[in-house]
Design an enzyme around this catalytic site. Structure first.
Site, PDB file in Angstrom:
ATOM      1  N   GLY A  37       0.815  -1.216   0.000  1.00  0.00           N
ATOM      2  CA  GLY A  37       0.000   0.000   0.000  1.00  0.00           C
ATOM      3  C   GLY A  37       0.843   1.258   0.000  1.00  0.00           C
ATOM      4  O   GLY A  37       0.564   2.204  -0.743  1.00  0.00           O
ATOM      5  N   HIS A 172       7.835   5.126  11.360  1.00  0.00           N
ATOM      6  CA  HIS A 172       6.715   4.172  11.259  1.00  0.00           C
ATOM      7  C   HIS A 172       6.494   3.370  12.543  1.00  0.00           C
ATOM      8  O   HIS A 172       5.508   2.657  12.655  1.00  0.00           O
ATOM      9  CB  HIS A 172       6.951   3.212  10.084  1.00  0.00           C
ATOM     10  N   ASP A 381       2.743  -1.485  18.804  1.00  0.00           N
ATOM     11  CA  ASP A 381       2.763  -1.377  17.349  1.00  0.00           C
ATOM     12  C   ASP A 381       2.655   0.094  16.987  1.00  0.00           C
ATOM     13  O   ASP A 381       1.790   0.793  17.522  1.00  0.00           O
ATOM     14  CB  ASP A 381       1.565  -2.140  16.770  1.00  0.00           C
ATOM     15  N   ALA A 387      -5.325  -4.069  11.231  1.00  0.00           N
ATOM     16  CA  ALA A 387      -6.616  -3.676  11.826  1.00  0.00           C
ATOM     17  C   ALA A 387      -7.391  -2.813  10.831  1.00  0.00           C
ATOM     18  O   ALA A 387      -8.601  -2.988  10.645  1.00  0.00           O
ATOM     19  CB  ALA A 387      -6.364  -2.903  13.116  1.00  0.00           C
ATOM     20  N   TYR A 508      17.489  43.864  27.918  1.00  0.00           N
ATOM     21  CA  TYR A 508      18.814  43.508  28.457  1.00  0.00           C
ATOM     22  C   TYR A 508      19.105  42.004  28.347  1.00  0.00           C
ATOM     23  O   TYR A 508      19.840  41.580  27.460  1.00  0.00           O
ATOM     24  CB  TYR A 508      18.933  43.999  29.913  1.00  0.00           C
TER      25      TYR A 508
HETATM   26  P1  ADQ Z   1       4.580  -3.848  10.287  1.00  0.00           P
HETATM   27  O1  ADQ Z   1       5.173  -4.153  11.608  1.00  0.00           O
HETATM   28  O2  ADQ Z   1       5.000  -4.704   9.189  1.00  0.00           O
HETATM   29  O3  ADQ Z   1       4.806  -2.335   9.876  1.00  0.00           O
HETATM   30  P2  ADQ Z   1       1.564  -3.607   9.891  1.00  0.00           P
HETATM   31  O4  ADQ Z   1       1.202  -2.195  10.053  1.00  0.00           O
HETATM   32  O5  ADQ Z   1       0.552  -4.506  10.497  1.00  0.00           O
HETATM   33  O6  ADQ Z   1       2.958  -3.980  10.563  1.00  0.00           O
HETATM   34  O7  ADQ Z   1       1.681  -3.896   8.365  1.00  0.00           O
HETATM   35  C1  ADQ Z   1       1.803  -5.163   7.883  1.00  0.00           C
HETATM   36  C2  ADQ Z   1       1.456  -5.240   6.415  1.00  0.00           C
HETATM   37  O8  ADQ Z   1       1.913  -6.501   5.963  1.00  0.00           O
HETATM   38  C3  ADQ Z   1      -0.026  -5.158   6.169  1.00  0.00           C
HETATM   39  O9  ADQ Z   1      -0.290  -4.388   5.044  1.00  0.00           O
HETATM   40  C4  ADQ Z   1      -0.432  -6.613   5.930  1.00  0.00           C
HETATM   41  O10 ADQ Z   1      -1.446  -6.800   4.995  1.00  0.00           O
HETATM   42  C5  ADQ Z   1       0.835  -7.245   5.431  1.00  0.00           C
HETATM   43  N1  ADQ Z   1       0.896  -8.618   5.961  1.00  0.00           N
HETATM   44  C6  ADQ Z   1       0.874  -8.982   7.238  1.00  0.00           C
HETATM   45  N2  ADQ Z   1       0.857 -10.338   7.335  1.00  0.00           N
HETATM   46  C7  ADQ Z   1       0.873 -10.820   6.093  1.00  0.00           C
HETATM   47  C8  ADQ Z   1       0.860 -12.135   5.523  1.00  0.00           C
HETATM   48  N3  ADQ Z   1       0.819 -13.256   6.249  1.00  0.00           N
HETATM   49  N4  ADQ Z   1       0.941 -12.210   4.199  1.00  0.00           N
HETATM   50  C9  ADQ Z   1       0.982 -11.107   3.457  1.00  0.00           C
HETATM   51  N5  ADQ Z   1       0.958  -9.878   3.920  1.00  0.00           N
HETATM   52  C10 ADQ Z   1       0.914  -9.724   5.228  1.00  0.00           C
HETATM   53  C11 ADQ Z   1       5.443  -1.167  10.432  1.00  0.00           C
HETATM   54  C12 ADQ Z   1       5.070  -0.833  11.875  1.00  0.00           C
HETATM   55  C13 ADQ Z   1       3.568  -0.686  12.001  1.00  0.00           C
HETATM   56  C14 ADQ Z   1       3.055   0.352  11.020  1.00  0.00           C
HETATM   57  C15 ADQ Z   1       3.575   0.094   9.621  1.00  0.00           C
HETATM   58  C16 ADQ Z   1       3.248   1.248   8.691  1.00  0.00           C
HETATM   59  O11 ADQ Z   1       5.545  -1.827  12.750  1.00  0.00           O
HETATM   60  O12 ADQ Z   1       3.195  -0.354  13.311  1.00  0.00           O
HETATM   61  O13 ADQ Z   1       1.647   0.309  10.997  1.00  0.00           O
HETATM   62  O14 ADQ Z   1       4.988  -0.072   9.616  1.00  0.00           O
HETATM   63  O15 ADQ Z   1       3.748   2.437   9.155  1.00  0.00           O
END
Ligand code: ADQ
Length: 736
Positions: A37, A172, A381, A387, A508
């Site tokens: 994304g 992030h 996180d 979520a 001053y």
């Molecule tokens: P992450 O710790 O990687 O990111 P997250 O925000 O949940 O955590 O993003 C994970 C992404 O990976 C999501 O888009 C999800 O769809 C994808 N993903 C997760 N599990 C997957 C799976 N089994 N197969 C394929 N895709 C999967 C870091 C920070 C976060 C913060 C993001 C963005 O740790 O807190 O939200 O960056 O800033």
């Protein structure tokens, strides 16, 4: 080789990883754009501006030739500028300092941290490599957006090379409380690195607040509504909660293949009349996976009747497998899954479906669409996009999100069932509540969240961050115009020279002299006295030193000068050396005996602070106190006094590290007006640094010159950066 030097005004994105994936099969290298994304949203900016990416390609070439070929394909076809790293650099910078020091520290896992000097050095070295690659392929007129904890030194490096460029930095992950952050041996270097930016963004207000508090405690730099002034620059700190590509999620859900998958999954679970619980995470200790499994086990044991009515699909993406704690976590998770399935499962039902691999996003969506409950329970996180993706995918507005309060996303998703991950009971209760929740309630909660996720999507996030940088750019150019440059100084000096009657109003402390820890140490030095004497002696000049100090000190330090002295912010005026001090306002000072005990309480509560009694006022100083405690207590005292003094004609002021109370109708502006009425002046100049000097600036007639020392918000016409610059300006004046 394309170079941005010929195309100024690009958006330069720097992040640890380039938005491409490189694979090699049977000797053939394939480069694919990453589908994530964030990568997509950043690429979408290309419609407005040319975008170039700098980062590690995530691949170590096997030969120089291969590296050259990858390099040119990335530049020419993907607008990507690779920073190639050796295996050792990846080990020390990425697995080492980034993921064994910063990641655990910023997620409050201090006991997982290693503090290896060689890894810190490698981290700095890689930041330097990024810097070198960037400056060779960019120009000062470009805008830079640097991402995440891997590149925290980069803003400072760029700022030193391109002092006027525009730099945004986004973190992030969480920024921890200053109590945790200060454990880092290289904490000041990290802060200094980030402060090279114009704009620093965090996911939540809390992280921004933690950062500001670390900057205040460790570097002593204060902020005004998130704006930190560093020399002649303003660094803005703000929160920009990142969103997901909700529109794209909805479009993908409409695709024929996704619809078929959803239907297939639905049939599978409906046949058994089972509800689906889903979790999707990288396998990381910050995601709270063992806590969740233990809570799930408790749930199964406490609610035997619910057992075969549900199934938990747990997707884990392999992550940082080379870091020891991640390998241990994998073992722990797998043993817990085995334990639960072994204890509760039967040939017809397996409670936990554990899938340890990465899935293409398209394959995740059907799972989001069929899951009755999303169990998102990280221990910490930064945001948690899973979520938000789940909410975006619930196009019929049903489904329940269970979300931990320690995920950044919680700030925006308050309608979720919010849990404390450390309480297994909390998770069990939330599971029960979710399973029993009526469809009506699900819709009520989900609809609100979904609308928010659609409104504040990833494109909104990129746009607001970029416009944040643009805002800072505007502010910078406004400030640039206000700087007292040599050209403007020349004009001022020439107006001064042609003035027939000139009024010079100088504050001053902080203007003519730098602040000292103890107010009594800020005595005028011989050079200052000489300069003031030269200016005061000039027939055409009326020099006035306008201070908040008491008249005794002014008399002792500056009494011998043939000039006007204004003490206690205008309460007392001594027009010239031969006249007496005159009080501008008398009246009962009985209020002092009532206010004094309040200030004394604060003196006792804040070590290093002290009360000063003036003839017409009282002041509580906290310059020597712990900066953060001083700031908190000063706001508290200000609020208390504000109420206490509400129906009196006393005025309350919050100056630089001081709170003052004095009779109403006294300020430097009124003192200036008194002096302005004594003669007709054709040249007026006021210089000050504090906000009490703002009254002075406001009272000046049209055409007057006003200079603020330091770069905060002001009514003054010009800036000079420090008392030292003011001193050199006084030299210029005396030479005319
Ligand atoms: P992450 O710790 O990687 O990111 P997250 O925000 O949940 O955590 O993003 C994970 C992404 O990976 C999501 O888009 C999800 O769809 C994808 N993903 C997760 N599990 C997957 C799976 N089994 N197969 C394929 N895709 C999967 C870091 C920070 C976060 C913060 C993001 C963005 O740790 O807190 O939200 O960056 O800033």
């Amino acid at each position: 080789m394309p170079s941005a030097k010929q195309k100024p005004g690009r958006l330069i994105i720097a992040s640890n990883r380039l938005p491409v994936s490189i694979t090699k099969r049977k000797g053939k290298v394939t480069i694919q754009p990453s589908p994530g994304g964030l990568a997509t949203a950043l690429r979408a900016l290309q419609t407005e501006k040319e975008v170039a990416f700098f980062g590690w390609p995530g691949y170590i070439p096997e030969s120089r030739n291969e590296q050259r070929s990858i390099d040119s394909t990335l530049r020419e076809e993907h607008n990507c500028f690779p920073v190639f790293l050796t295996r050792k650099e990846v080990d020390k910078y990425y697995y080492g300092f980034s993921n064994r020091t910063l990641w655990p520290l910023f997620h409050y896992f201090a006991s997982y941290c290693t503090f290896e000097k060689s890894e810190w050095e490698a981290y700095q070295h890689v930041n330097q490599m990024f810097f070198e690659e960037i400056i060779q392929n960019s120009a000062e007129t470009d805008t830079f957006w640097i991402h995440d904890y891997h590149l925290m030194r980069l803003p400072h490096l760029l700022r030193t090379y391109f002092p006027r460029t525009n730099i945004g930095f986004f973190l992030h992950i969480p920024f921890p409380s200053s109590e945790i952050f200060r454990i880092l041996p290289w904490r000041n270097e990290v802060l200094e690195g980030m402060l090279g930016s114009d704009l620093i963004g965090f996911h939540t207000y809390e992280y921004a607040r933690h950062f500001l508090s670390s900057v205040l405690r460790l570097l002593g730099d204060e902020n005004e509504f998130g704006a930190i002034t560093i020399e002649d620059r303003t660094v803005m700190v703000d929160n920009f909660p990142m969103g997901v590509d909700a529109q794209n999620i909805m479009t993908l859900l409409q695709q024929e293949s996704t619809r078929k998958d959803i239907e297939k999954f639905h049939k599978m679970v409906e046949k058994k009349d089972r509800k689906v619980i889903l979790s999707v995470d990288r396998l990381d200790y910050s995601k709270g996976i063992p806590h969740r499994l233990q809570a799930f086990e408790n749930f199964l044991s406490q609610y035997p009747e619910g057992r075969e009515k549900l199934v938990y699909i747990m997707l884990c993406v392999p992550s940082r497998t080379k870091v020891r704690d991640y390998a241990l976590l994998k073992q722990e998770v797998e043993s817990l899954v085995g334990k639960i399935n072994g204890r509760f499962g039967n040939p017809d039902w397996m409670p936990v479906h554990y899938l340890y691999r990465s899935f293409p996003f398209e394959q995740l969506l059907p799972l989001y669409a069929i899951a009755d409950i999303a169990l998102v329970t990280p221990v910490r996180d930064g945001m948690n996009l899973v979520a938000k993706e789940y909410v975006a995918a619930r196009t019929d507005d049903t489904g329940v999100l269970i979300l931990s309060g320690t995920a950044g996303a919680e700030a925006e998703l308050g309608e979720a069932l919010v849990v404390n991950v450390y309480s297994k009971e909390d998770i069990v209760d939330a599971l029960v509540q979710a399973l029993e929740m009526s469809e009506e309630e699900q819709i009520r909660r989900m609809q609100t969240m979904r609308q928010r996720i659609i409104d504040y999507d990833i494109h909104h996030w990129t746009r607001s961050f970029i416009s944040g940088i643009e805002e800072m750019k505007k502010l910078k150019s406004q400030k640039e115009h206000l700087k007292l440059t040599d050209k403007l100084k020349k004009k001022l000096l020439s107006d001064y020279q042609s003035g027939k009657k000139r009024l010079l109003l100088f504050d001053y402390d902080g203007t003519l002299i730098s602040f000292a820890k103890k107010p009594e140490d800020a005595k005028p030095d011989a050079e200052l006295k000489r300069l003031l004497l030269l200016l005061a002696r000039k027939r055409k000049n009326q020099l006035a030193i306008v201070s908040g100090r008491d008249r005794l000190t002014m008399e002792q330090w500056l009494g011998d000068l043939p000039c006007t002295l204004v003490a206690e912010h205008g309460a007392w005026i001594r027009v010239d050396a031969s006249s007496d001090w005159e009080a501008q306002k008398t009246g009962s000072m009985r209020w002092k005996s009532q206010v004094m005990p309040i200030l004394k309480t604060y003196e006792a509560r804040v070590p290093g602070s002290f009360v000063e009694e003036k003839e017409f006022g009282l002041a509580w100083h906290y310059r020597k106190a712990n900066p953060e405690l001083g700031e908190i207590r000063s706001c508290e005292l200000f609020d208390n006094l504000n109420e206490f003094l509400a129906n009196t004609d006393l005025q309350l002021m919050h100056g630089k590290k001081v709170i003052e109370i004095r009779p109403g109708g006294i300020n430097k502006g009124l003192a200036a007006q008194t002096l302005l009425m004594m003669h007709t002046y054709d040249f007026v100049l006021a210089i000050g640094d504090d906000w009490t000097d703002e009254d002075l600036f406001k009272a000046l007639p049209e055409g007057a010159y006003s200079i603020k020392i330091g770069y905060g918000t002001t009514k003054a016409g010009f800036f000079l950066d420090s008392p030292q610059s003011c001193r050199s300006f006084l030299h210029d004046l005396t030479k005319r």
